[in-house]
Design a protein around this motif. Structure first.
Motif, mmCIF file in Angstrom:
data_model
loop_
_atom_site.group_PDB
_atom_site.id
_atom_site.type_symbol
_atom_site.label_atom_id
_atom_site.label_comp_id
_atom_site.label_asym_id
_atom_site.label_seq_id
_atom_site.Cartn_x
_atom_site.Cartn_y
_atom_site.Cartn_z
ATOM 1 N N TYR A 25 23.049 32.996 -22.288
ATOM 2 C CA TYR A 25 24.027 31.814 -22.570
ATOM 3 C C TYR A 25 25.012 31.845 -22.258
ATOM 4 N N VAL A 26 25.405 30.966 -21.588
ATOM 5 C CA VAL A 26 27.228 30.341 -20.725
ATOM 6 C C VAL A 26 27.485 29.311 -21.238
ATOM 7 N N SER A 27 29.046 29.266 -21.309
ATOM 8 C CA SER A 27 28.842 27.903 -21.645
ATOM 9 C C SER A 27 30.622 27.580 -21.091
ATOM 10 N N SER A 28 30.750 26.210 -20.954
ATOM 11 C CA SER A 28 32.200 25.900 -20.481
ATOM 12 C C SER A 28 33.703 26.493 -20.655
ATOM 13 N N THR A 29 34.361 26.680 -20.387
ATOM 14 C CA THR A 29 35.987 27.242 -20.582
ATOM 15 C C THR A 29 37.091 26.763 -20.191
ATOM 16 N N PHE A 30 36.272 25.551 -19.187
ATOM 17 C CA PHE A 30 38.221 25.046 -18.060
ATOM 18 C C PHE A 30 38.562 25.555 -17.589
ATOM 19 N N ALA A 31 40.037 25.588 -18.009
ATOM 20 C CA ALA A 31 41.783 26.538 -17.292
ATOM 21 C C ALA A 31 41.900 27.481 -18.486
ATOM 22 N N SER B 250 41.377 21.536 -19.465
ATOM 23 C CA SER B 250 40.750 20.696 -19.992
ATOM 24 C C SER B 250 40.531 20.185 -18.435
ATOM 25 N N ARG B 251 40.882 21.157 -16.842
ATOM 26 C CA ARG B 251 40.114 20.845 -15.611
ATOM 27 C C ARG B 251 39.527 22.528 -15.378
ATOM 28 N N ALA B 252 39.322 22.686 -14.337
ATOM 29 C CA ALA B 252 38.868 23.913 -13.820
ATOM 30 C C ALA B 252 36.941 23.967 -14.047
ATOM 31 N N VAL B 253 36.834 25.103 -14.741
ATOM 32 C CA VAL B 253 35.473 25.301 -14.897
ATOM 33 C C VAL B 253 34.404 24.197 -15.907
ATOM 34 N N PHE B 254 33.786 22.862 -15.399
ATOM 35 C CA PHE B 254 32.996 22.538 -16.479
ATOM 36 C C PHE B 254 31.910 23.785 -16.678
ATOM 37 N N ALA B 255 30.802 22.141 -17.067
ATOM 38 C CA ALA B 255 29.782 22.955 -17.489
ATOM 39 C C ALA B 255 28.362 24.026 -16.323
ATOM 40 N N PRO B 256 29.126 25.062 -16.554
ATOM 41 C CA PRO B 256 28.019 25.795 -15.738
ATOM 42 C C PRO B 256 26.568 25.837 -15.748
ATOM 43 N N THR B 257 25.705 26.651 -15.663
ATOM 44 C CA THR B 257 24.002 26.267 -15.468
ATOM 45 C C THR B 257 23.549 28.261 -15.593
ATOM 46 N N LEU B 258 22.495 28.389 -16.046
ATOM 47 C CA LEU B 258 22.150 29.587 -15.676
ATOM 48 C C LEU B 258 20.887 29.772 -15.380
ATOM 49 N N VAL C 292 18.218 6.458 -17.250
ATOM 50 C CA VAL C 292 17.107 6.265 -17.734
ATOM 51 C C VAL C 292 16.412 4.172 -17.789
ATOM 52 N N ASN C 293 17.170 3.815 -18.406
ATOM 53 C CA ASN C 293 16.962 1.967 -18.222
ATOM 54 C C ASN C 293 18.121 1.289 -17.757
ATOM 55 N N PRO C 294 18.437 1.241 -16.756
ATOM 56 C CA PRO C 294 19.706 0.465 -15.478
ATOM 57 C C PRO C 294 19.831 -1.065 -15.982
ATOM 58 N N ALA C 295 19.261 -1.037 -16.252
ATOM 59 C CA ALA C 295 19.150 -2.725 -16.655
ATOM 60 C C ALA C 295 20.877 -2.748 -18.000
ATOM 61 N N ALA C 296 20.347 -2.014 -18.876
ATOM 62 C CA ALA C 296 21.663 -1.189 -19.812
ATOM 63 C C ALA C 296 23.219 -0.771 -19.601
ATOM 64 N N LYS C 297 23.035 -0.907 -18.521
ATOM 65 C CA LYS C 297 24.244 0.139 -17.822
ATOM 66 C C LYS C 297 24.453 1.071 -18.140
ATOM 67 N N PRO C 298 23.855 2.155 -17.830
ATOM 68 C CA PRO C 298 23.743 3.968 -18.566
ATOM 69 C C PRO C 298 25.466 4.750 -17.955
ATOM 70 N N ILE C 299 25.404 5.492 -18.947
ATOM 71 C CA ILE C 299 26.899 5.878 -18.299
ATOM 72 C C ILE C 299 26.690 7.090 -17.494
ATOM 73 N N TRP C 300 26.977 8.043 -17.232
ATOM 74 C CA TRP C 300 27.355 9.436 -16.716
ATOM 75 C C TRP C 300 25.535 10.136 -16.836
ATOM 76 N N PRO C 301 25.311 9.583 -16.626
ATOM 77 C CA PRO C 301 23.985 10.817 -16.361
ATOM 78 C C PRO C 301 24.205 12.238 -15.321
ATOM 79 N N GLU C 302 24.233 13.060 -16.554
ATOM 80 C CA GLU C 302 24.526 14.315 -16.000
ATOM 81 C C GLU C 302 24.098 15.363 -16.981
ATOM 82 N N GLY C 303 24.216 16.907 -16.332
ATOM 83 C CA GLY C 303 24.055 18.315 -17.270
ATOM 84 C C GLY C 303 21.656 18.019 -17.069
ATOM 85 N N PRO C 304 21.829 17.771 -15.590
ATOM 86 C CA PRO C 304 20.813 17.547 -15.368
ATOM 87 C C PRO C 304 20.091 19.011 -15.178
ATOM 88 N N HIS C 305 18.059 19.426 -15.734
ATOM 89 C CA HIS C 305 17.853 20.474 -15.648
ATOM 90 C C HIS C 305 16.488 19.585 -15.169
#
Length: 575
Positions: A82-88, A125-133, A232-245
């Motif tokens: 497991y690993v998680s964000s720590t920012f600065a 709250s800058r620097a290292v954002f979401a890490p992935t393994l 997933v529903n562009p008509a609803a103007k979804p925001i910030w699709p992120e953290g993709p796996h």
């Protein structure tokens, strides 16, 4: 495969050859006062701990209390990492090990030495954002984003404890949240959050992209390809699709991503395709996890759930780690975004973490997995932890602001000794501070300290801090009249003085070498500050201070509050 393993190990060796333990440059040469802390005790409990007590066959959510956001989990054989964000905060990107998915031992920090990254004067709250393994052929990979400090990078290790290599930068991977996916044939691709294919149509309009990656050459290959625009529903103007796996199961490739931002609208969505490169079709009943739309007056709410990571177990079951928060008021929480665990149910070829309209449970049946050994320290429920500073190093969970370039601390005879330096909390610098996460709504931090100011403005004591503009300091200082006093200082906005505003004070006369005891107590949004000149004889300096200044809602950013020790020497004129 042998050739691939050899090249991968060569990559690790190339980066790790520069690795060294956390040992910054030589200590400051100027003679400054120092503060010695005999011990540090943290004690915490939550209303949910009393209301929802797990049985022997259950576990308690969250599994990692305190600011452990953007959790990434991965299995290698019978072991989970497991690993998680720590920012600065530094050391950065904590690495944990488990065999039961519930109890976790921290085994290292992936960013653990100066020179790997440069946080400069970045906000916390800058620097290292979401890490992935990821893992392949005996090599562990972390992909990560250093926001405002060069962009996306990859680091590697053959042992997740470290050392981790120096960063390999990925200039062709823009945006945030990169993840390295290995297909069955050994090919690799990076998926990430980036700008939309055309001009943004609204605030928060983003996209998910993919690009090939050559592990041997350590570089991206080919052109990037759009996997998901808007959501997933562009008509609803979804925001910030992120953290993709991307994960592969039963011949399908699943794109799992967050949507809706990290606040109360947060969610997790799923799409699938017969090709890793798409096209991807959304699950008709998305989201597969969210807490939005639930009654705001529900008891002991858990909100803002999302940024999930799915993992299978050796017996074929599936589980998800994800972040969520536990507010004590209207979206007020000081503990940051925490890590939760729930099983994943597959229905008609789709993964479901939690059906819409259901609340995240505080207790749940444990996975059928062997217990984690050695027995980890507590990270969920109510607990007390006392650090005696009698080891060779600080606990792996302790962090400081940004990256130290000087060795201004030492462990000496069962004490943590901090050199008091001109760098201040609140100055966007790297002060003499070490601390640990506040992990409960109701918590206390206490210590026994020996410190002798040498001039007006010198200070040392305890700090509760969320960022450079939002913190409390409780400790010993010398005022402009030459009087030593216990003071409480508060900074609640960037417009307050850098060191904070004095809220309360009590003059003291301490003999040389005499200790003082200090305590900060959190009760949801109220904080109390106490001191003692003899063991156990506590005096309240100030009660019911507005602790909501440490909440994300008021302080902003992505981190929770930390409690720790601090020393500062007032700069001499002209220095």
């Amino acid at each position: 495969m042998a050739a691939g393993l050899a090249s991968a190990l060569a990559i690790v060796a190339a980066g790790a050859s520069q690795a060294r333990a956390l040992e910054p440059a030589a200590p400051p040469t100027k003679t400054e006062p120092s503060a010695a802390f005999d011990w540090f005790e943290y004690d915490g409990a939550d209303p949910s701990d009393a209301a929802f007590k797990p049985t022997a066959s259950q576990y308690a959510n969250p599994i990692l209390k305190g600011t452990y956001p953007d959790p990434a989990v991965m299995r290698v054989g019978k072991d989970f990492y497991y690993v998680s964000s720590t920012f600065a905060w530094f050391p950065g990107l904590p690495v944990f090990h488990s065999t039961d998915l519930v109890h976790w031992n921290q085994i290292g920090n992936a960013i653990d030495r100066p020179g790997m990254l440069d946080f400069g004067r970045l906000g916390l709250s800058r620097a290292v954002f979401a890490p992935t393994l990821s893992h392949r052929d005996g090599v562990f990979y972390i992909l990560n984003t250093c926001v405002d400090c060069r962009g996306n990078f990859l680091i590697t290790a053959t042992d997740p404890k470290g050392p981790w290599s120096d960063p390999v930068w990925l200039p062709a991977v823009e945006g945030i949240d990169p993840y390295l996916f290995f297909d069955d044939d050994g090919s690799a691709m990076i998926v990430f959050n980036g700008e939309p294919p055309g001009p943004p149509e609204y605030s928060g309009h983003r996209a998910i992209w993919a690009i090939g990656y050559d592990i041997k050459a350590r570089k991206t290959v080919g052109e990037r390809k759009l996997l998901l625009d808007k959501g997933v529903n562009p008509a609803a103007k979804p925001i910030w699709p992120e953290g993709p796996h991307i994960l592969k199961k039963d011949g399908w490739y699943y794109l799992i991503a967050a949507e809706g931002g990290t606040a109360e609208g947060h969610s997790q969505v799923a799409l699938r395709s017969k090709s890793a490169w798409g096209p991807y079709v959304p699950y008709p009943n998305n989201p597969i996890l969210t807490q939005r739309g639930l009654p705001k007056d529900r008891p002991l709410p858990i909100t803002s759930a999302g940024h999930a990571n799915l993992v299978d177990t050796p017996d074929g079951k599936w589980w998800a780690t994800f972040l969520a928060v536990r507010p004590y008021g209207d979206d007020l929480y000081n503990t940051g975004r925490e890590t939760f665990l729930l099983p994943v149910e597959w229905k008609d070829g789709w993964p479901i973490i939690l059906e819409n309209g259901k609340t995240i449970p505080y207790v749940h049946a444990k996975p059928n997995l062997p217990p984690t050994t050695p027995k980890p320290p507590p990270t969920s429920g109510a607990f007390k932890v006392r650090e005696a500073f009698d080891g060779k190093a600080l606990p792996l969970s302790w962090v400081t602001m940004r990256i130290p370039q000087q060795k201004w601390w030492r462990l000496d005879g069962g004490k943590l000794v901090l050199s008091a330096r001109p760098e201040t909390i609140g100055g966007m610098t790297q002060p003499s501070f070490w601390g640990r996460r506040q992990q409960h709504m109701n918590a206390s931090a206490s210590t026994e300290m020996r410190f002798r100011p040498t001039k007006a403005g010198d200070k040392a004591g305890l700090v509760a801090v969320q960022n450079d503009a939002h913190f409390f300091f409780l400790g010993l200082t010398r005022n402009a009249d030459g009087q030593d006093e216990i003071v409480l200082e508060r900074r609640a906005s960037a417009s307050d003085p850098e060191g904070g505003v004095k809220v309360a004070g009590a003059p003291v006369a301490l003999k040389a070498g005499a200790p003082v005891w200090l305590k900060i107590t959190a009760r949801g949004g109220a904080y109390d500050f106490s001191y003692a000149l003899a063991a156990g004889q506590w005096k309240t300096l100030k009660a019911d201070e507005d602790g909501t200044i440490l909440s994300t809602k008021k302080a902003g950013g992505f981190v929770g509050a930390l409690l720790g020790v601090y020393a500062h020497a007032d700069a001499a004129p002209g220095r």
